[in-house]
Scaffold this active site. Structure first.
Site, PDB file in Angstrom:
ATOM      1  N   GLU A 169     -52.774 -15.052  -3.078  1.00  0.00           N
ATOM      2  CA  GLU A 169     -51.411 -14.613  -3.389  1.00  0.00           C
ATOM      3  C   GLU A 169     -50.350 -15.327  -2.546  1.00  0.00           C
ATOM      4  OE1 GLU A 169     -52.697 -10.167  -4.966  1.00  0.00           O
ATOM      5  OE2 GLU A 169     -51.624 -10.315  -3.065  1.00  0.00           O
ATOM      6  N   GLU A 227     -58.581 -10.323  -8.536  1.00  0.00           N
ATOM      7  CA  GLU A 227     -58.392  -8.899  -8.238  1.00  0.00           C
ATOM      8  C   GLU A 227     -57.748  -8.291  -9.468  1.00  0.00           C
ATOM      9  OE1 GLU A 227     -55.987  -8.172  -4.783  1.00  0.00           O
ATOM     10  OE2 GLU A 227     -56.898  -9.846  -3.665  1.00  0.00           O
TER      11      GLU A 227
END
Length: 416
Positions: free
Chosen positions: A209, A313
């Site tokens: 991220e 995720e």
């Protein structure tokens, strides 16, 4: 490294030859290149991994992921993150799911924290030996906030200036921040080495991220940049060259593009095996699907890399009380994101329910004909099949690193 340099030299020589040919009056369409033809066997056995020295199992596993979207069934691999590398956590998130559904997740994910010790890795080795896969992310202490522990990975103010990540590179001057970071890298290397000793392949997601602003390695919102690309490459060289470990598939894992496009800090095709974005949404829609929500199209962007893709995720965004319909995952992949090769559900946080063992309709998800579980995983080459023409440099046991955890320093080029 030598092969990578060789490829660059060949590309440069080819470009120069084309320019000379054009200058000499030879039309580009008339030029011919006489490269030796490769046999079908050579095409299917040459290294395809970012690490040219990757183990045969790592190469076979990546080929399997590449092939999954062509299947009619068993084409999306199931995964579950556990909240700690302990037997108790594995029992809670994995065995509890198996009791309920009759199926184990194919992938088990863990976060590498500072407190990890070698004894903790037994559960991962057991999962691998039973046919499962392993994915890891790192959640490192902020080197500029060393007393904060793993929780300091999140920044208190996402708009505040971010540090210069180049200070942490192996080639940078010694600082307290760099020392702390290198110790954390040694911890990661130790765990990857432990998996190598067991013959296990690791699906590694460094600096996940990074296109978001919420982690200390993430995008600086004032300058709209970070040096996460360079730090990712530094991790790559540390594992593959300094530690001489080749049991890794390298996953670039961007977040939803709230702050920057998914590929903002893509480290380059030669450093990536798979592209695995994270997404939390009740409907499992990626940014770009809802009108006016984002100028980016995350799915289109990650697929454009040509790499296998998966949800690194995933989970609900608001239905965090156990009411989320887990069938949404496979429904969305089947109808909207057919290139996705796996999903990996997070363990939840702050007493929020997210894990598969406590969601609704998980039995249907885990028994869907598209879903691969540990019980029906089939990536391993059949006996006698050749997976690579390049013998592993590690054998069954990895070479031992130096006493300090460092070998010769590989100097990755800083790109900007």
């Amino acid at each position: 490294m030598a092969e990578h340099i060789g490829r660059r030299r060949f590309i440069g020589a080819a470009a120069g030859a084309i320019a000379l040919g054009a200058a000499g009056g030879i039309a580009l369409g008339q030029q011919q290149w006489f490269a030796p033809e490769q046999t079908a066997e050579e095409e299917t056995t040459k290294p395809i991994t970012a690490d040219p020295a990757a183990t045969p199992d790592a190469q076979a596993l990546l080929r399997w992921f590449k092939e999954l979207p062509t299947r009619d069934a068993r084409r999306v691999v199931s995964g579950q993150q556990i909240d700690d590398i302990t037997a108790a956590s594995y029992e809670y998130f994995v065995e509890k799911l198996a009791v309920r559904t009759g199926k184990h997740p194919a992938i088990v994910g863990v976060m590498v924290r500072d407190a990890w010790t070698r004894a903790d890795s037994k559960i991962l080795v057991d999962h691998w030996k039973r046919g499962g896969l392993i994915t890891m992310d790192i959640h490192p202490t902020n080197p500029w906030n060393p007393t904060g522990g793993p929780s300091s990975a999140w920044v208190p103010d996402a708009k505040a200036a971010k540090p210069d990540l180049r200070m942490l590179l192996s080639t940078s001057d010694s600082t307290p921040q760099r020392t702390l970071w290198r110790k954390q890298m040694e911890k990661l290397g130790d765990l990857v080495e432990e998996m190598a000793s067991a013959g296990a392949v690791v699906m590694l997601r460094p600096l996940h991220e990074g296109n978001g602003s919420w982690f200390w390695w993430g995008q600086d919102m004032a300058s709209r940049k970070t040096f996460a690309r360079d730090l990712y490459r530094d991790v790559f060289y540390y594992i593959t060259q300094t530690r001489n470990l080749h049991n890794v598939l390298w996953l670039y894992s961007p977040g939803a593009s709230w702050d920057g496009p998914a590929l903002s800090y893509y480290p380059g095709s030669e450093y990536v095996d798979m592209v695995c974005p994270t997404r939390y949404d009740d409907d499992m829609l990626m940014l770009g699907e809802r009108t006016g929500e984002s100028p980016n199209n995350d799915y289109k962007d990650v697929v454009s890399t040509g790499k296998p893709v998966g949800f690194g995720e995933c989970g609900p965004s608001t239905k965090l009380d156990g009411s989320w319909d887990a069938r949404t995952i496979i429904k969305r992949i089947r109808e909207t994101y057919p290139a996705m090769t796996y999903f990996h559900v997070w363990h939840g946080w702050e007493n929020k329910i997210m894990e598969l063992a406590r969601d609704k309709y998980t039995e249907e998800l885990m028994n869907d004909p598209w879903v691969v579980t540990r019980e029906n995983i089939d990536w391993r080459p059949k006996p006698g099949a050749t997976t690579t023409t390049r013998p592993s440099t590690t054998g069954s046991q990895p070479p031992k690193p130096s006493a300090t955890g460092r070998g010769s320093v590989i100097r990755p080029q800083v790109t900007r």
